[in-house]
Design an enzyme around this catalytic site. Structure first.
Site, PDB file in Angstrom:
ATOM      1  N   LYS A  69     173.356  51.249  -3.639  1.00  0.00           N
ATOM      2  CA  LYS A  69     172.861  50.166  -4.504  1.00  0.00           C
ATOM      3  C   LYS A  69     172.999  50.532  -5.982  1.00  0.00           C
ATOM      4  O   LYS A  69     173.469  49.738  -6.790  1.00  0.00           O
ATOM      5  CB  LYS A  69     171.387  49.866  -4.192  1.00  0.00           C
ATOM      6  CG  LYS A  69     171.123  49.348  -2.805  1.00  0.00           C
ATOM      7  CD  LYS A  69     169.670  48.940  -2.628  1.00  0.00           C
ATOM      8  CE  LYS A  69     168.695  50.086  -2.762  1.00  0.00           C
ATOM      9  NZ  LYS A  69     168.845  51.094  -1.678  1.00  0.00           N
ATOM     10  N   ARG A 146     161.024  45.371  -2.228  1.00  0.00           N
ATOM     11  CA  ARG A 146     161.222  46.032  -0.933  1.00  0.00           C
ATOM     12  C   ARG A 146     160.318  45.461   0.150  1.00  0.00           C
ATOM     13  O   ARG A 146     160.484  45.789   1.323  1.00  0.00           O
ATOM     14  CB  ARG A 146     160.961  47.531  -1.063  1.00  0.00           C
ATOM     15  CG  ARG A 146     162.097  48.286  -1.726  1.00  0.00           C
ATOM     16  CD  ARG A 146     161.904  49.774  -1.586  1.00  0.00           C
ATOM     17  NE  ARG A 146     163.048  50.513  -2.089  1.00  0.00           N
ATOM     18  CZ  ARG A 146     163.155  51.833  -2.043  1.00  0.00           C
ATOM     19  NH1 ARG A 146     162.185  52.552  -1.502  1.00  0.00           N
ATOM     20  NH2 ARG A 146     164.210  52.442  -2.520  1.00  0.00           N
ATOM     21  N   ARG A 180     174.198  64.174  -0.868  1.00  0.00           N
ATOM     22  CA  ARG A 180     173.929  63.917  -2.289  1.00  0.00           C
ATOM     23  C   ARG A 180     173.585  65.212  -3.029  1.00  0.00           C
ATOM     24  O   ARG A 180     172.837  66.047  -2.538  1.00  0.00           O
ATOM     25  CB  ARG A 180     172.785  62.910  -2.447  1.00  0.00           C
ATOM     26  CG  ARG A 180     173.183  61.514  -2.012  1.00  0.00           C
ATOM     27  CD  ARG A 180     172.207  60.456  -2.446  1.00  0.00           C
ATOM     28  NE  ARG A 180     170.893  60.570  -1.822  1.00  0.00           N
ATOM     29  CZ  ARG A 180     170.007  59.574  -1.786  1.00  0.00           C
ATOM     30  NH1 ARG A 180     170.301  58.410  -2.358  1.00  0.00           N
ATOM     31  NH2 ARG A 180     168.839  59.741  -1.202  1.00  0.00           N
ATOM     32  N   ARG A 224     168.247  66.981  -3.856  1.00  0.00           N
ATOM     33  CA  ARG A 224     166.935  66.367  -4.032  1.00  0.00           C
ATOM     34  C   ARG A 224     165.987  66.855  -2.945  1.00  0.00           C
ATOM     35  O   ARG A 224     166.372  66.993  -1.786  1.00  0.00           O
ATOM     36  CB  ARG A 224     167.054  64.836  -3.957  1.00  0.00           C
ATOM     37  CG  ARG A 224     167.551  64.208  -5.236  1.00  0.00           C
ATOM     38  CD  ARG A 224     167.845  62.733  -5.112  1.00  0.00           C
ATOM     39  NE  ARG A 224     166.933  61.980  -4.271  1.00  0.00           N
ATOM     40  CZ  ARG A 224     166.975  60.660  -4.137  1.00  0.00           C
ATOM     41  NH1 ARG A 224     167.894  59.957  -4.779  1.00  0.00           N
ATOM     42  NH2 ARG A 224     166.124  60.025  -3.351  1.00  0.00           N
ATOM     43  N   ARG A 235     162.794  57.590   5.949  1.00  0.00           N
ATOM     44  CA  ARG A 235     163.031  56.544   4.943  1.00  0.00           C
ATOM     45  C   ARG A 235     163.767  55.360   5.567  1.00  0.00           C
ATOM     46  O   ARG A 235     163.454  54.196   5.277  1.00  0.00           O
ATOM     47  CB  ARG A 235     163.843  57.099   3.766  1.00  0.00           C
ATOM     48  CG  ARG A 235     163.053  57.935   2.796  1.00  0.00           C
ATOM     49  CD  ARG A 235     163.637  57.891   1.391  1.00  0.00           C
ATOM     50  NE  ARG A 235     165.041  58.252   1.347  1.00  0.00           N
ATOM     51  CZ  ARG A 235     165.500  59.476   1.076  1.00  0.00           C
ATOM     52  NH1 ARG A 235     164.658  60.460   0.890  1.00  0.00           N
ATOM     53  NH2 ARG A 235     166.788  59.707   1.017  1.00  0.00           N
TER      54      ARG A 235
END
Length: 289
Positions: A69, A146, A180, A224, A235
């Site tokens: 996104k 959300r 990531r 992260r 998640r």
């Protein structure tokens, strides 16, 4: 409009948010104002409105964590000249600031839970106030709304013109999230995952090249803290449980544009522009970097 927002939030038992900042910042986005679309959107076939008016586009990006996104919202932001507001970035900025919400946010993020409506609306309110002060117009929201409750609050105070729902297989989402990396020096975002899945049983294949860092960042990459397999899966589960109904909320209003990512940025960006009836004259944003 400010009075209506306060009444709505009180009725929803929002007790932890300072109402007036939300009201001031969101009330500037007049609900009945028409939209200024770029000339290339003049014949757009999407659900967005096309009448000329006095403000820029107000778009929303939906999609599972890790779908991209932020990447595509940022590129569209540059292309059409409106601010990209990512609630994930707002949360990370608050975490880094050691502000009053930092400790609570740290616990929520590390457990893979969704940040509460109260916190998100407070952070978004502050960002919109800053935008108003700088004379910004329009926005592309990334990560908000959300929940149905957030969508209803947003609908009370402004018109959303278009909601772009990015879709990608869950096994690929997991691989992307685990790949990531962030440069600890410059803050650049990269991805070391190389995804090459062959098509089978009628499902198309998909290739997504890694987004590798330049030489000066290669030795400074960090992961992260919330990008572990356990947290990522949680998640995704939370997203499906709480956020997917938001898709139906906008689908029922004729504002949802579903977009299945066919691959990485070089494959997906031109097709997304085509779906939006937009052009990237320089072609620069189609590069993977």
């Amino acid at each position: 409009m400010a009075v209506a927002l306060n009444r709505l939030m009180r009725s929803a038992a929002v007790a932890a948010v300072a109402y007036s900042p939300v009201s001031r910042s969101l009330s500037t986005l007049e609900k009945k104002t028409d939209v200024i679309f770029p000339a290339s959107l003049a014949h757009m076939g999407s659900p967005a409105r096309r009448d000329p008016g006095s403000r820029n586009v107000q778009w929303v990006f939906l999609g599972c964590p890790g779908v991209g996104k932020g990447t595509y919202a940022s590129r569209l932001s540059q292309l059409i000249g409106v601010p990209h507001i990512a609630t994930g970035d707002l949360v990370r900025e608050e975490l880094a600031s050691s502000g009053p919400l930092a400790k609570e946010l740290n616990e929520i993020v590390n457990q893979g839970k969704l940040v509460s409506d109260e916190i998100i609306i407070s952070l978004l309110s502050k960002r919109l106030e800053n935008a108003e002060a700088k004379g910004e117009s329009g926005f592309i929201l990334d990560g908000f709304p959300r929940t149905i409750r957030q969508a209803e609050i947003l609908e009370e105070v402004t018109d959303i013109d278009l909601v772009i729902n990015l879709k990608l297989r869950e096994d690929i989402l997991l691989a992307k999230c685990l790949g990531r990396r962030i440069c600890s020096k410059c803050g650049g975002n990269f991805n070391v995952a190389s995804i090459d899945i062959k098509g089978e049983n009628g499902r198309p294949g998909i290739y997504m090249a890694p987004l590798l860092p330049p030489e000066q960042c290669a030795s400074k990459l960090v992961t992260r803290s919330d990008d572990t397999e356990k947290v990522v899966k949680e998640r995704l589960r939370v997203y499906h449980d709480q956020s997917q109904p938001v898709e139906e909320f906008y689908r029922s209003r004729g504002k949802l544009l579903e977009f299945d990512l066919p691959g990485g940025i070089p494959e997906s960006w031109p097709k997304l522009l085509q779906a939006l009836n937009l052009e990237d004259p320089d072609g620069k944003r189609s590069a993977a970097a």
